[in-house]
Write an enzyme that holds these catalytic residues in place. Structure first.
Site, PDB file in Angstrom:
ATOM      1  N   TYR A 101      -5.871  -5.765  -3.627  1.00 62.02           N
ATOM      2  CA  TYR A 101      -5.211  -6.817  -4.265  1.00 62.02           C
ATOM      3  C   TYR A 101      -5.023  -7.949  -3.955  1.00 62.02           C
ATOM      4  CZ  TYR A 101      -3.196  -2.394  -6.974  1.00 62.02           C
ATOM      5  OH  TYR A 101      -2.546  -1.242  -7.878  1.00 62.02           O
ATOM      6  N   PHE A 143       8.364   1.812  -2.458  1.00 60.83           N
ATOM      7  CA  PHE A 143       9.047   2.499  -3.951  1.00 60.83           C
ATOM      8  C   PHE A 143       7.774   2.033  -4.662  1.00 60.83           C
ATOM      9  CE2 PHE A 143       7.869  -2.445  -2.329  1.00 60.83           C
ATOM     10  CZ  PHE A 143       7.064  -3.101  -3.382  1.00 60.83           C
TER      11      PHE A 143
END
Length: 411
Positions: free
Chosen positions: A123, A411
Site C-alpha cells: 500500500y 476491520f
C-alpha cells in the site's frame, strides 16, 4: 475479456464475499462472522471487478470517524476487503480499484483513508504510511509480578456476561476515544465486533468472558474480555489467558484488571495482542524480558485531502513550516503547503509559493499524522529532507503526540 468495475448490488454480496475468502486463502469463515460482515458492508462503498459473472477483484470501505491529536474525530474511509483473484494478477486490477476508491473518498469529503494491511508492502505505492504499531505480550506469570498503584485494592471486580455488560463497556470505550489518536468512534453495528465468538475462533479456548471494574458507587470504569485456554503437561496445568480487550479510565482500574488476569487458576501465561505500544502493563510488570514484548504495524493512514486533514488535528508545539509534498497517485495534494499552528490551537494549511522548508511524500505525512512516528526518525531514513535549518526539529516536535496512537481492533 473486458473487465467491469462497479459498486456492489445487494444480491451480489455472497459471490463478492466468496471471492474475498478465496483471495485470503480459501478457508470459509464461520456463519457468525460472515453474517456480521454482511450486516456491516456498505454496498455503495463496496467495489467489485467482474469478468462476466465471476468476481475477480474487490475493495470496500466503511464509514468511520478516527480520533486525531487534540481529541477530534475525523471522517475517514476504512478501506477493507481488498483482494484480486490469482487468475487476474498483474492486469492493473488493484491499481484501478485504489484509483476509483480514493476518487470516491475525495468526492465524499473524507480527509483520510485508513487500512490494516495483510501485506504492508502493497500500500505504500498508493500513499499509505504506517501510522500505528500494536504491542503483543506473552507474560510468564510464574516469574513476573505486578506492582500496582495506590487505590487498586479499592476497585471492585465483577464477572458478567459479555452481552449484558456491553452497554457499560461501550461507555468506557467511548470515553477513551478522544484521549488516544487512532481509535475509531464506534458506529452503529460495530459494537457487535468485540463480542464475535464463534467456535472456530476459540482454538480450544473457552467462550469469551468479561470482567468489569467498578467504583464504590457501582460505576463501571474498566473491563477486560478474555478467554481461558486450558492445557496440561506431565508437570500439571499449563493454561493460558488470552486477552481480547482491556480498557480502563484510571490507573487503579487498569492495574486491577491486569492483576485479575494474572491470578486465574490453572493458567501460567497471559497473552495479549493488539495493545498500545505504551500500554501501562509494561511499567507494572517486574520483568519486561519475561513478558516477551514485540510489535508489528497496525493502522496505515492516507491523507486524501491534505489541507483538511492537517487542519483537523492540533499540534504539540508551535509550527510554521512550508512543506513540499510529492503525491503522484493523488496529484491534487502535490506542491507546497504552509502549515501554521500554535500549540494546542487551531491549524491553518494553505497552498503557497514560498520556498520549502521540508520535502517529503504524502506517505511520510500519513505516518506522522497521528503523532506516533516522528518526522525526525523518517528523516534519519532519508524519507524527509530538511531544506531550512531547524525546520525538521520544529515540525517533528509539533507533530509528535503525548500518547502512542492505537487501533484497538481490525476491520
Amino acid at each position: 475479456m473486458t473487465l467491469e468495475m462497479r459498486a456492489l448490488k445487494a444480491d451480489e454480496w455472497d459471490v463478492w464475499y466468496d471471492h474475498l475468502e478465496l483471495a485470503f486463502g480459501g478457508v470459509p469463515e464461520s456463519p457468525e462472522e460472515r453474517e456480521l460482515y454482511r450486516s456491516l458492508t456498505e454496498a455503495e462503498r463496496s467495489l467489485g471487478v467482474w469478468d462476466g459473472d465471476t468476481c475477480v477483484g474487490a475493495a470496500g470501505a466503511f464509514t468511520f470517524r478516527v480520533s486525531v491529536p487534540g481529541g477530534a474525530t475525523v471522517p475517514a474511509a476504512g478501506v477493507t476487503m481488498v483482494g484480486v483473484s490469482p487468475t487476474h494478477r498483474r492486469r492493473g486490477v488493484l491499481t484501478s480499484l485504489m484509483r476509483r476508491q480514493l476518487d470516491d473518498v475525495r468526492a465524499g469529503g473524507e480527509p483520510l483513508a485508513v487500512l490494516t494491511a495483510s501485506d504492508p508492502a502493497i500500500y505504500g505505492r498508493f500513499g499509505y504510511g504506517t501510522a500505528t504499531y500494536a504491542l503483543a505480550v506473552d507474560i510468564d506469570t510464574t516469574r513476573v509480578r505486578l506492582s500496582v498503584p495506590p487505590g487498586t485494592d479499592g476497585v471492585r471486580l465483577r464477572l458478567v456476561d459479555p452481552q449484558r455488560a456491553l452497554a457499560d463497556c461501550e461507555r468506557v470505550y467511548a470515553a477513551l476515544v478522544p484521549t488516544r489518536p487512532g481509535m475509531t468512534a464506534r458506529q452503529p453495528g460495530w459494537e457487535r465486533l468485540p463480542l464475535l465468538d464463534p467456535d472456530a475462533m476459540r482454538s480450544g479456548g473457552s467462550p469469551l468472558k468479561c470482567v468489569v471494574a467498578e467504583r464504590e458507587d457501582g460505576e463501571v470504569v474498566g473491563y477486560a474480555r478474555y478467554r481461558v485456554k486450558p492445557d496440561w503437561d506431565p508437570a500439571g496445568s499449563d493454561g493460558k489467558v488470552e486477552v481480547r480487550d482491556l480498557d480502563a479510565l484510571d490507573p487503579a482500574a487498569c492495574a486491577a484488571l491486569w492483576r485479575y488476569l494474572f491470578s486465574i487458576d490453572l493458567t501460567w501465561t497471559v497473552r495479549a495482542q493488539r495493545r498500545p505500544v505504551d500500554d501501562p502493563v509494561l511499567h507494572l510488570v517486574s520483568d519486561i524480558r519475561r513478558s516477551r514484548p514485540r510489535t508489528r504495524d497496525s493502522l496505515h493512514v492516507r491523507l486524501v485531502d491534505l489541507a483538511a486533514a492537517l487542519e483537523a488535528r492540533t499540534y504539540g508545539a508551535p509550527v510554521d513550516v512550508v512543506v513540499e509534498v510529492q503525491d503522484a497517485f493523488c496529484p491534487w495534494n502535490e506542491g507546497r503547503w504552509r502549515l501554521v499552528a500554535e500549540a494546542g490551537g487551531a491549524a491553518r494549511c494553505i497552498r503557497t509559493a514560498e520556498p520549502a522548508d521540508l520535502e517529503l511524500s504524502v506517505r511520510e505525512l500519513g505516518s506522522a499524522y497521528l503523532g506516533g512516528i516522528t518526522l525526525t526518525s523518517l528523516a534519519g531514513a532519508g524519507l524527509v529532507r530538511e531544506l531550512r535549518p531547524g525546520a525538521l526539529t520544529e515540525a517533528s516536535r509539533a507533530f509528535a503526540g503525548d500518547v502512542a496512537p492505537w487501533l484497538p481492533h481490525g476491520f
